[in-house]
Design a protein around this motif. Sequence first.
Motif, PDB file in Angstrom:
ATOM      1  N   TYR A 130      88.133   3.836  66.358  1.00 17.42           N
ATOM      2  CA  TYR A 130      88.807   4.650  65.401  1.00 17.42           C
ATOM      3  C   TYR A 130      89.681   3.462  64.492  1.00 17.42           C
ATOM      4  O   TYR A 130      90.207   3.817  63.465  1.00 17.42           O
ATOM      5  CB  TYR A 130      90.030   5.560  65.864  1.00 17.42           C
ATOM      6  N   PHE A 131      89.249   2.069  64.573  1.00 22.37           N
ATOM      7  CA  PHE A 131      90.077   1.012  63.741  1.00 22.37           C
ATOM      8  C   PHE A 131      88.786   0.465  63.074  1.00 22.37           C
ATOM      9  O   PHE A 131      87.885   0.060  63.153  1.00 22.37           O
ATOM     10  CB  PHE A 131      90.659   0.007  64.581  1.00 22.37           C
ATOM     11  N   ASN A 132      89.350   0.044  61.932  1.00 25.92           N
ATOM     12  CA  ASN A 132      88.391  -0.683  60.842  1.00 25.92           C
ATOM     13  C   ASN A 132      88.514  -2.138  60.885  1.00 25.92           C
ATOM     14  O   ASN A 132      87.667  -2.794  60.272  1.00 25.92           O
ATOM     15  CB  ASN A 132      88.765  -0.166  59.419  1.00 25.92           C
ATOM     16  N   ALA A 133      89.466  -2.429  61.456  1.00 24.03           N
ATOM     17  CA  ALA A 133      89.738  -4.106  61.449  1.00 24.03           C
ATOM     18  C   ALA A 133      90.772  -4.454  62.497  1.00 24.03           C
ATOM     19  O   ALA A 133      91.447  -3.468  63.125  1.00 24.03           O
ATOM     20  CB  ALA A 133      90.033  -4.604  60.124  1.00 24.03           C
ATOM     21  N   ILE A 134      90.380  -5.679  63.044  1.00 23.54           N
ATOM     22  CA  ILE A 134      91.571  -6.144  64.000  1.00 23.54           C
ATOM     23  C   ILE A 134      92.090  -7.412  63.493  1.00 23.54           C
ATOM     24  O   ILE A 134      91.315  -8.344  62.981  1.00 23.54           O
ATOM     25  CB  ILE A 134      90.792  -6.446  65.309  1.00 23.54           C
ATOM     26  N   TYR A 135      93.442  -7.555  63.569  1.00 26.60           N
ATOM     27  CA  TYR A 135      94.119  -8.703  63.191  1.00 26.60           C
ATOM     28  C   TYR A 135      94.764  -9.204  64.531  1.00 26.60           C
ATOM     29  O   TYR A 135      95.889  -8.553  64.820  1.00 26.60           O
ATOM     30  CB  TYR A 135      95.004  -8.545  62.173  1.00 26.60           C
ATOM     31  N   ALA A 136      94.315 -10.313  65.298  1.00 24.47           N
ATOM     32  CA  ALA A 136      95.161 -10.480  66.445  1.00 24.47           C
ATOM     33  C   ALA A 136      95.665 -11.916  66.076  1.00 24.47           C
ATOM     34  O   ALA A 136      95.459 -12.298  64.778  1.00 24.47           O
ATOM     35  CB  ALA A 136      94.038 -10.922  67.706  1.00 24.47           C
ATOM     36  N   VAL A 137      96.519 -12.570  67.030  1.00 26.87           N
ATOM     37  CA  VAL A 137      97.328 -13.581  66.463  1.00 26.87           C
ATOM     38  C   VAL A 137      96.628 -14.679  65.582  1.00 26.87           C
ATOM     39  O   VAL A 137      97.175 -15.515  64.764  1.00 26.87           O
ATOM     40  CB  VAL A 137      98.354 -13.979  67.493  1.00 26.87           C
ATOM     41  N   GLU A 138      95.294 -14.968  66.121  1.00 30.88           N
ATOM     42  CA  GLU A 138      94.600 -16.189  65.534  1.00 30.88           C
ATOM     43  C   GLU A 138      94.103 -15.833  64.284  1.00 30.88           C
ATOM     44  O   GLU A 138      93.840 -16.637  63.457  1.00 30.88           O
ATOM     45  CB  GLU A 138      93.405 -16.734  66.704  1.00 30.88           C
ATOM     46  N   ASN A 139      93.886 -14.548  63.934  1.00 33.70           N
ATOM     47  CA  ASN A 139      93.448 -14.168  62.696  1.00 33.70           C
ATOM     48  C   ASN A 139      94.473 -14.515  61.665  1.00 33.70           C
ATOM     49  O   ASN A 139      94.370 -14.213  60.249  1.00 33.70           O
ATOM     50  CB  ASN A 139      92.863 -12.778  62.627  1.00 33.70           C
ATOM     51  N   VAL A 140      95.744 -14.454  61.849  1.00 34.38           N
ATOM     52  CA  VAL A 140      96.987 -14.717  61.028  1.00 34.38           C
ATOM     53  C   VAL A 140      97.407 -16.148  61.258  1.00 34.38           C
ATOM     54  O   VAL A 140      98.622 -16.256  60.989  1.00 34.38           O
ATOM     55  CB  VAL A 140      97.994 -13.635  61.050  1.00 34.38           C
ATOM     56  N   ARG A 141      96.661 -16.834  61.508  1.00 38.16           N
ATOM     57  CA  ARG A 141      97.012 -18.532  61.431  1.00 38.16           C
ATOM     58  C   ARG A 141      98.032 -18.587  62.462  1.00 38.16           C
ATOM     59  O   ARG A 141      99.066 -19.525  62.207  1.00 38.16           O
ATOM     60  CB  ARG A 141      97.226 -19.120  60.113  1.00 38.16           C
ATOM     61  N   PHE A 142      98.077 -17.933  63.624  1.00 31.87           N
ATOM     62  CA  PHE A 142      99.157 -18.052  64.633  1.00 31.87           C
ATOM     63  C   PHE A 142     100.587 -17.877  64.251  1.00 31.87           C
ATOM     64  O   PHE A 142     101.225 -18.769  64.541  1.00 31.87           O
ATOM     65  CB  PHE A 142      98.896 -19.601  65.432  1.00 31.87           C
ATOM     66  N   GLN A 143     100.750 -17.178  63.076  1.00 35.92           N
ATOM     67  CA  GLN A 143     102.001 -16.644  62.707  1.00 35.92           C
ATOM     68  C   GLN A 143     102.216 -15.485  63.195  1.00 35.92           C
ATOM     69  O   GLN A 143     102.304 -14.282  62.408  1.00 35.92           O
ATOM     70  CB  GLN A 143     102.036 -16.809  61.236  1.00 35.92           C
ATOM     71  N   PRO A 144     102.666 -15.153  64.502  1.00 32.47           N
ATOM     72  CA  PRO A 144     103.043 -13.902  64.856  1.00 32.47           C
ATOM     73  C   PRO A 144     103.946 -13.042  64.436  1.00 32.47           C
ATOM     74  O   PRO A 144     104.925 -13.680  63.811  1.00 32.47           O
ATOM     75  CB  PRO A 144     103.440 -14.061  66.422  1.00 32.47           C
ATOM     76  N   LYS A 145     104.132 -11.778  64.502  1.00 36.45           N
ATOM     77  CA  LYS A 145     105.104 -10.972  64.295  1.00 36.45           C
ATOM     78  C   LYS A 145     106.224 -11.285  65.097  1.00 36.45           C
ATOM     79  O   LYS A 145     106.170 -11.549  66.035  1.00 36.45           O
ATOM     80  CB  LYS A 145     104.718  -9.436  64.421  1.00 36.45           C
ATOM     81  N   PRO A 146     107.545 -11.236  64.396  1.00 34.74           N
ATOM     82  CA  PRO A 146     107.842 -10.768  63.079  1.00 34.74           C
ATOM     83  C   PRO A 146     107.803 -11.530  61.725  1.00 34.74           C
ATOM     84  O   PRO A 146     108.385 -11.073  60.995  1.00 34.74           O
ATOM     85  CB  PRO A 146     109.330 -10.339  63.421  1.00 34.74           C
ATOM     86  N   MET A 147     107.411 -12.667  62.157  1.00 39.33           N
ATOM     87  CA  MET A 147     107.186 -13.563  60.855  1.00 39.33           C
ATOM     88  C   MET A 147     106.737 -13.105  59.671  1.00 39.33           C
ATOM     89  O   MET A 147     105.381 -12.276  59.763  1.00 39.33           O
ATOM     90  CB  MET A 147     106.462 -14.959  61.413  1.00 39.33           C
ATOM     91  N   LEU A 148     107.234 -13.165  58.581  1.00 38.70           N
ATOM     92  CA  LEU A 148     106.572 -12.271  57.358  1.00 38.70           C
ATOM     93  C   LEU A 148     104.993 -13.184  56.932  1.00 38.70           C
ATOM     94  O   LEU A 148     104.143 -12.332  56.400  1.00 38.70           O
ATOM     95  CB  LEU A 148     107.548 -12.607  56.297  1.00 38.70           C
ATOM     96  N   ALA A 149     104.898 -14.269  57.248  1.00 42.99           N
ATOM     97  CA  ALA A 149     103.770 -15.172  56.838  1.00 42.99           C
ATOM     98  C   ALA A 149     102.450 -14.401  57.619  1.00 42.99           C
ATOM     99  O   ALA A 149     101.476 -14.262  56.870  1.00 42.99           O
ATOM    100  CB  ALA A 149     103.933 -16.526  57.519  1.00 42.99           C
ATOM    101  N   GLY A 150     102.547 -13.928  59.065  1.00 40.66           N
ATOM    102  CA  GLY A 150     101.675 -13.202  59.557  1.00 40.66           C
ATOM    103  C   GLY A 150     101.126 -11.896  58.570  1.00 40.66           C
ATOM    104  O   GLY A 150      99.918 -11.698  58.666  1.00 40.66           O
TER     105      GLY A 150
END
Length: 215
Positions: A130-150
């Motif tokens: 049911y999901f079109n894409a996955i963004y795990a922590v390595e996919n946002v350059r190890f900028q985890p939530k709640p950081m706005l950069a991620g």
Amino acid sequence: MRQSTNRTWLFDLDNTLHNATPHIFPHINRAMREYIERHLGVDADEATRIRQDYWERYGATLLGLIRHHDIDPRHFLLATHQFPDLARQLVFEKPLLHALKRLPGRKIIFSNAPRHYTEAVLSLTGLGRYFNAIYAVENVRFQPKPMLAGFRALLQAERLDPRRCIMVEDSLPNLRSAKKLGMKTVWVSTSSRRPPYVDVKVKSAVQIPQRCGAL
């Protein structure tokens, strides 16, 4: 809510789409404590304090370890997310499959967990279809939530307007960040309160299709 498909749902994973509290979080917390003991040369009590302190300060223990101890994030995530018996540890509501099928719009996983673990949970529960894409922590350059950069990394990669996004989360700090960017927010919680940056509160993600009109 108008039944258009130009909205995008961003779903957290742990304690949003399944209940990680009984088995999975204790397993991860123990693995993180043991990792910190080995790599920082501290005892169990100090390792627990460090893990909790970084989680509270940064939203993820990983970020504190990167910033203050130069820990290799990929090594840390692989070592702390090993689940030989993950299928038995998952606590999952099967009606959620039907709920997601009914929910209009594009759906993306946005998790602070590593990709190998995220994909395993989605596969074992059947949620992945049911999901079109996955963004795990390595996919946002190890900028985890709640950081706005991620958040911004995901929005840029998917070319999304945050005003057309709905963030579904169990974590209030993460929802606060989503709201700052202009997203609608859904809090999955049994709490009786509802902070002003939460648009809709549900006890379970299963309820989202019937509540989406409130957005």
